[in-house]
Design an enzyme around this catalytic site. Structure first.
Site, PDB file in Angstrom:
ATOM      1  N   HIS A  22       0.864  -1.184   0.000  1.00  0.00           N
ATOM      2  CA  HIS A  22       0.000   0.000   0.000  1.00  0.00           C
ATOM      3  C   HIS A  22       0.898   1.231   0.000  1.00  0.00           C
ATOM      4  O   HIS A  22       1.588   1.519   0.977  1.00  0.00           O
ATOM      5  CB  HIS A  22      -0.898  -0.019   1.240  1.00  0.00           C
ATOM      6  CG  HIS A  22      -1.986   1.007   1.221  1.00  0.00           C
ATOM      7  ND1 HIS A  22      -3.087   0.902   0.390  1.00  0.00           N
ATOM      8  CD2 HIS A  22      -2.147   2.153   1.916  1.00  0.00           C
ATOM      9  CE1 HIS A  22      -3.883   1.941   0.586  1.00  0.00           C
ATOM     10  NE2 HIS A  22      -3.328   2.711   1.505  1.00  0.00           N
ATOM     11  N   LYS A 167      -9.892   6.629  -4.228  1.00  0.00           N
ATOM     12  CA  LYS A 167      -8.863   7.604  -3.840  1.00  0.00           C
ATOM     13  C   LYS A 167      -7.506   7.124  -4.329  1.00  0.00           C
ATOM     14  O   LYS A 167      -7.224   5.916  -4.310  1.00  0.00           O
ATOM     15  CB  LYS A 167      -8.846   7.787  -2.316  1.00  0.00           C
ATOM     16  CG  LYS A 167      -7.792   8.787  -1.852  1.00  0.00           C
ATOM     17  CD  LYS A 167      -8.064   9.278  -0.445  1.00  0.00           C
ATOM     18  CE  LYS A 167      -7.446   8.426   0.611  1.00  0.00           C
ATOM     19  NZ  LYS A 167      -7.499   9.067   1.948  1.00  0.00           N
ATOM     20  N   LYS A 169      -3.390   7.725  -3.772  1.00  0.00           N
ATOM     21  CA  LYS A 169      -2.311   8.294  -2.970  1.00  0.00           C
ATOM     22  C   LYS A 169      -1.219   8.778  -3.918  1.00  0.00           C
ATOM     23  O   LYS A 169      -0.614   7.981  -4.643  1.00  0.00           O
ATOM     24  CB  LYS A 169      -1.746   7.237  -2.018  1.00  0.00           C
ATOM     25  CG  LYS A 169      -2.717   6.793  -0.946  1.00  0.00           C
ATOM     26  CD  LYS A 169      -2.790   7.800   0.180  1.00  0.00           C
ATOM     27  CE  LYS A 169      -3.553   7.243   1.380  1.00  0.00           C
ATOM     28  NZ  LYS A 169      -3.589   8.200   2.502  1.00  0.00           N
ATOM     29  N   ASP A 198      -5.076  12.028  -2.523  1.00  0.00           N
ATOM     30  CA  ASP A 198      -4.502  12.369  -1.223  1.00  0.00           C
ATOM     31  C   ASP A 198      -3.000  12.572  -1.407  1.00  0.00           C
ATOM     32  O   ASP A 198      -2.276  11.643  -1.755  1.00  0.00           O
ATOM     33  CB  ASP A 198      -4.761  11.244  -0.222  1.00  0.00           C
ATOM     34  CG  ASP A 198      -4.259  11.579   1.176  1.00  0.00           C
ATOM     35  OD1 ASP A 198      -3.758  12.706   1.386  1.00  0.00           O
ATOM     36  OD2 ASP A 198      -4.382  10.715   2.069  1.00  0.00           O
ATOM     37  N   GLU A 224      -7.036  16.104  -1.242  1.00  0.00           N
ATOM     38  CA  GLU A 224      -6.819  15.953   0.200  1.00  0.00           C
ATOM     39  C   GLU A 224      -5.411  16.370   0.597  1.00  0.00           C
ATOM     40  O   GLU A 224      -4.436  15.899   0.027  1.00  0.00           O
ATOM     41  CB  GLU A 224      -7.076  14.500   0.614  1.00  0.00           C
ATOM     42  CG  GLU A 224      -6.885  14.230   2.092  1.00  0.00           C
ATOM     43  CD  GLU A 224      -7.234  12.798   2.476  1.00  0.00           C
ATOM     44  OE1 GLU A 224      -6.884  12.400   3.611  1.00  0.00           O
ATOM     45  OE2 GLU A 224      -7.837  12.084   1.651  1.00  0.00           O
ATOM     46  N   ASP A 249      -6.829  17.007   6.266  1.00  0.00           N
ATOM     47  CA  ASP A 249      -6.744  15.765   7.031  1.00  0.00           C
ATOM     48  C   ASP A 249      -5.768  15.968   8.188  1.00  0.00           C
ATOM     49  O   ASP A 249      -6.160  16.250   9.308  1.00  0.00           O
ATOM     50  CB  ASP A 249      -6.309  14.610   6.140  1.00  0.00           C
ATOM     51  CG  ASP A 249      -6.123  13.305   6.911  1.00  0.00           C
ATOM     52  OD1 ASP A 249      -6.541  13.242   8.082  1.00  0.00           O
ATOM     53  OD2 ASP A 249      -5.562  12.345   6.362  1.00  0.00           O
ATOM     54  N   LYS A 273     -11.249  11.889  12.064  1.00  0.00           N
ATOM     55  CA  LYS A 273     -10.558  10.648  12.422  1.00  0.00           C
ATOM     56  C   LYS A 273     -10.517  10.504  13.939  1.00  0.00           C
ATOM     57  O   LYS A 273     -10.020  11.391  14.640  1.00  0.00           O
ATOM     58  CB  LYS A 273      -9.131  10.616  11.848  1.00  0.00           C
ATOM     59  CG  LYS A 273      -9.084  10.447  10.335  1.00  0.00           C
ATOM     60  CD  LYS A 273      -7.654  10.314   9.839  1.00  0.00           C
ATOM     61  CE  LYS A 273      -7.606  10.139   8.325  1.00  0.00           C
ATOM     62  NZ  LYS A 273      -6.217  10.055   7.813  1.00  0.00           N
ATOM     63  N   GLU A 327     -13.973   6.474   4.299  1.00  0.00           N
ATOM     64  CA  GLU A 327     -12.944   5.599   3.718  1.00  0.00           C
ATOM     65  C   GLU A 327     -12.605   4.485   4.702  1.00  0.00           C
ATOM     66  O   GLU A 327     -11.450   4.096   4.856  1.00  0.00           O
ATOM     67  CB  GLU A 327     -11.694   6.403   3.328  1.00  0.00           C
ATOM     68  CG  GLU A 327     -11.073   7.186   4.464  1.00  0.00           C
ATOM     69  CD  GLU A 327      -9.755   7.857   4.093  1.00  0.00           C
ATOM     70  OE1 GLU A 327      -9.452   7.966   2.898  1.00  0.00           O
ATOM     71  OE2 GLU A 327      -9.036   8.256   5.025  1.00  0.00           O
TER      72      GLU A 327
END
Length: 373
Positions: A22, A167, A169, A198, A224, A249, A273, A327
């Site tokens: 990831h 999304k 990254k 993001d 983001e 964020d 979050k 998410e």
């Protein structure tokens, strides 16, 4: 109130492999390390919580080994003997005696709320006024790093009715390379499928201005945290300059952060979050400030497992208008789970389980399999 106390706090680090690497702007994850908290009370009720961060120590000041050490050494002596029903009092005690450590505090608060929900035979959402929905829209992060692989993955998930928002990254590569990657995916998926990016703070303001202009032209739906979290004024300039929504964020960690962002109209969307806020109560306060300022909301993740994801889900389910969904896909990124009944993802949404507290139980066989010695 009759005498009721916290008897014991147990913490453990659980390492679960991810289904694929990831990619983030600051790290590549091949496993997720979660601090699992078990809070034992004198009435026989056990509350469970989770404190999880991303990429070891690359994302935030807290990290799994440090979270466990802090709870075992500093939190536990303060908690033992306290009445577990007095959650506000306990969290105030922790704030008075322990600076920061919001990730650790969020896991403790979740365990207290889980125990109280079980005690009253109600879900955690009922402790915050009750759920408005039992299903939350969930996006998926396309993070293979390969454009065609990401397109194929997205089309498969759309066909399965698992996700229709994706999304990406970005930020670790040259901005033009990242923009081309995102633009190709958006073009392949079409205007009806939301695509967000993001940047994880990777760009300077000048680079962000150039790159966002191209992303906006490509039809990207949300940007983001494009710049460093401390540059609130820069976020405000970008928000006023572009039509595409800018989301905070990392910049929206505390209740005070959200107030400052709202005051200067710095962003169009706030990512909520549990971990960075220091608990669900603080997350609810952040949501109220954002709603009062006309800022849209989004349920974020630290890529938690089922326990942490459901904690956030219970609070998100009480918010009247969660315009950007969530998410909360963390459990789907892992090869296995540590709860007896896994979360159901269906019809593009996370289905919040019925039952008291979080609605899940630990599978101790799986805990033993993945627990770090």
């Amino acid at each position: 109130m009759s005498q009721l106390t916290i008897l014991h706090i147990e913490t453990m680090i659980v390492d679960l492999p991810t289904i694929r690497p990831h990619h983030l702007s600051m790290a590549v994850m091949r496993k997720q390390s979660m601090v699992i908290i078990r809070l034992f009370c004198s009435d026989g009720i056990e509350g469970i919580g989770e404190s999880t961060t991303i990429g070891g120590i690359s994302y935030a000041d807290e990290f799994p080994e440090g979270i466990k050490l802090a709870i075992d050494t500093y939190f536990a002596p303060l908690l033992i003997g306290q009445d577990p029903r007095s959650i506000n009092s306990i969290m105030s005690l922790l704030d008075k005696n322990i600076s920061g450590n919001n990730f650790a505090k969020s896991g403790i608060e979740t365990a207290l709320l889980d125990a109280q929900g079980k005690r009253l035979n109600v879900p955690i959402s009922s402790l915050f006024g009750g759920a408005i929905t039992t299903a939350l829209p969930v996006l998926w992060t396309l993070a293979s790093g390969d454009t065609q692989t990401d397109i194929d993955e997205a089309l498969k998930l759309i066909a399965q009715k698992r996700h229709h928002t994706f999304k990406l990254k970005i930020g670790s590569k040259d901005p033009d390379t990242d923009v081309a990657h995102v633009a190709a995916i958006k073009a392949a998926l079409g205007r009806d499928i939301r695509v967000t990016v993001d940047v994880n703070q990777a760009w300077t303001e000048a680079v962000a201005k150039r790159a966002i202009k191209k992303l906006q032209a490509a039809g990207v739906d949300l940007i983001e945290q494009p710049i460093v979290k401390s540059n609130f004024d820069g976020l405000a300039r970008l928000t006023s300059y572009f039509e595409v929504p800018i989301m905070a964020d990392e910049a929206a960690a505390t209740v005070q952060d959200v107030f400052k962002l709202a005051k200067i109209h710095a962003v169009s969307v706030i990512a909520l979050k549990n971990a960075k806020a220091g608990g669900l109560r603080a997350m609810q306060q952040q949501a109220a400030i954002a709603q009062g300022a006309g800022i849209a909301l989004y349920g974020g993740t630290m890529l938690e497992g089922s326990i942490g994801s459901l904690a956030t889900a219970h609070l998100c389910a009480t918010i009247p208008d969660l315009q950007w969904g969530t998410e909360l896909f963390g459990p789907l990124l892992l090869t296995d789970d540590i709860v007896k009944k896994t979360i159901v993802y269906d019809n593009y949404a996370l289905q919040i389980p019925e039952g008291p507290g979080l609605g899940v139980e630990l599978d101790m066989n799986k805990i033993e399999k993945y627990k770090r010695n």
